[in-house]
Design an enzyme around this catalytic site. Structure first.
Site: not given
Ligand code: NAP
Length: 317
Positions: A156-157, A178, A237, A266, A284, A286
């Site tokens: 994703g992003r 994916s 997560r 956590e 954490h 990020g």
């Molecule tokens: P995003 O753009 O929605 O990307 C998430 C990706 O995960 C999507 O491309 C999706 O794939 C894939 N996905 C979703 N559900 C799935 C599943 N069941 N099995 C396999 N792939 C799956 O979100 P993002 O902005 O990149 O953020 C991702 C996550 O990073 C957040 O939700 C958050 O929990 C975590 N995060 C952590 C921190 C930190 O401080 N460590 C900071 C920010 C975010 P498809 O496109 O193929 O559906």
């Protein structure tokens, strides 16, 4: 005047922006809200800005009953702590802060990759302990990232931002698994399954959302499929990884190391992980930069502002 409850102190500029259009109450504690506080927030305020660890579950929403609160403007892109379906059923809109977090979180993934692959934490601990005897050619040899293959789980992003850094910055090959096909502006090989990806890569990076669908996505089977010299990086997560299985895989040498920003329980981090030199552990971090936290807060405020002006939420979930 519209009353808004902010569950943690956010940067001053964010609070000031919120005060321009609402009567803002900021909870001064930095810990997650208690169930009683969450019920109170739903009963007494028109809008709430919750964040990580504030578990607005179906039970909390049911206990709150017919709520005054009609919008949860989450601070953060991840919203697995909110039961969105239950909130919507209760007539409460939910928003998040996508985009604002992307680059900073990708940077932390690269930080963990480098620290783990190049044994930076181990080296720093050695030096601080006064045990460094000076440079020599075979000391603390790690894995060079250039030319290696990174596997992105969740393209994703953030996943794409990590992949770009790996490809353009480090000359790495990119592979990914994916659910939906992706159109990418850099070379990357789509693998048919998570197990295929695990078997093919030198570094596997997790960037999926948390929640029921991804709970323990990385289990003993996936870790067994990885190569013994490979490392696992988790910035997603904590409960995406079955932590006990990860500890087993690290202790038995099934994989070579791990770099973690998030943990299954956590802020508890198992002693077994803390004891291993080949594991990099960050608290954490990020999105932990003032500009980023300010941007995130401004997005939450923009969602609230739109909601109370009767406009669509810019970042509705
Ligand atoms: P995003 O753009 O929605 O990307 C998430 C990706 O995960 C999507 O491309 C999706 O794939 C894939 N996905 C979703 N559900 C799935 C599943 N069941 N099995 C396999 N792939 C799956 O979100 P993002 O902005 O990149 O953020 C991702 C996550 O990073 C957040 O939700 C958050 O929990 C975590 N995060 C952590 C921190 C930190 O401080 N460590 C900071 C920010 C975010 P498809 O496109 O193929 O559906």
């Amino acid at each position: 005047m519209t009353k808004v409850f902010m569950s943690r102190p956010l940067p001053e500029a964010v609070q000031a922006a919120a005060r321009e259009f609402c009567d803002l109450t900021v909870r001064e504690l930095t810990t997650p809200m208690t169930p009683d506080e969450m019920v109170m927030s739903l009963a007494d305020y028109d809008g709430v800005v919750p964040t990580l660890g504030d578990f607005y579950t179906a039970d909390i929403l049911a206990e709150a009953g017919d709520t005054r609160c009609k919008v949860l403007a989450n601070f953060g892109v991840g919203y697995n702590h909110i039961d969105v379906a239950a909130a919507k059923a209760a007539g409460i809109a939910v928003s998040n802060t996508p985009g604002a977090v992307t680059d900073a979180t990708a940077d932390i993934a690269l930080c963990l990759m480098l620290m783990t692959a190049r044994r930076a934490g181990e080296g720093e601990r050695l030096l601080r302990a006064g045990q460094w005897e000076g440079w020599h050619p075979t000391q603390l040899l790690g894995m060079h990232l250039g030319g290696k293959t990174v596997g992105i789980v969740g393209m994703g992003r953030i996943g794409q931002a990590i992949a770009r850094r790996c490809h353009f910055g480090f000359g790495m090959n990119v592979a990914y698994a994916s659910r939906r096909p992706k159109t990418l502006d850099f070379p990357a090989e789509a693998k048919d399954s998570l197990l295929d990806l695990a078997a093919a890569v030198d570094v596997m990076v997790l960037a999926v959302p948390g929640g029921a669908e991804t709970h323990h996505l990385i289990n003993a089977d996936v870790l067994t499929a990885m190569q013994p010299h490979a490392i696992l990086i988790n910035i997603a997560r904590g409960n995406v990884v079955e932590e006990a299985a990860l500890i087993n895989a690290l202790q038995s040498g099934q994989i070579a190391g791990a770099g973690l920003d998030v943990y299954e329980f956590e802020p508890a981090v198992p002693e077994a992980l803390r004891a291993m030199e080949n594991v990099t552990l960050l608290p954490h971090l990020g999105t932990a930069a003032l500009e980023v936290r300010t941007d995130m807060g401004m997005m939450s405020v923009a969602n609230l502002r739109a909601f109370f002006a009767g406009k669509p939420l810019p970042n509705a979930i």
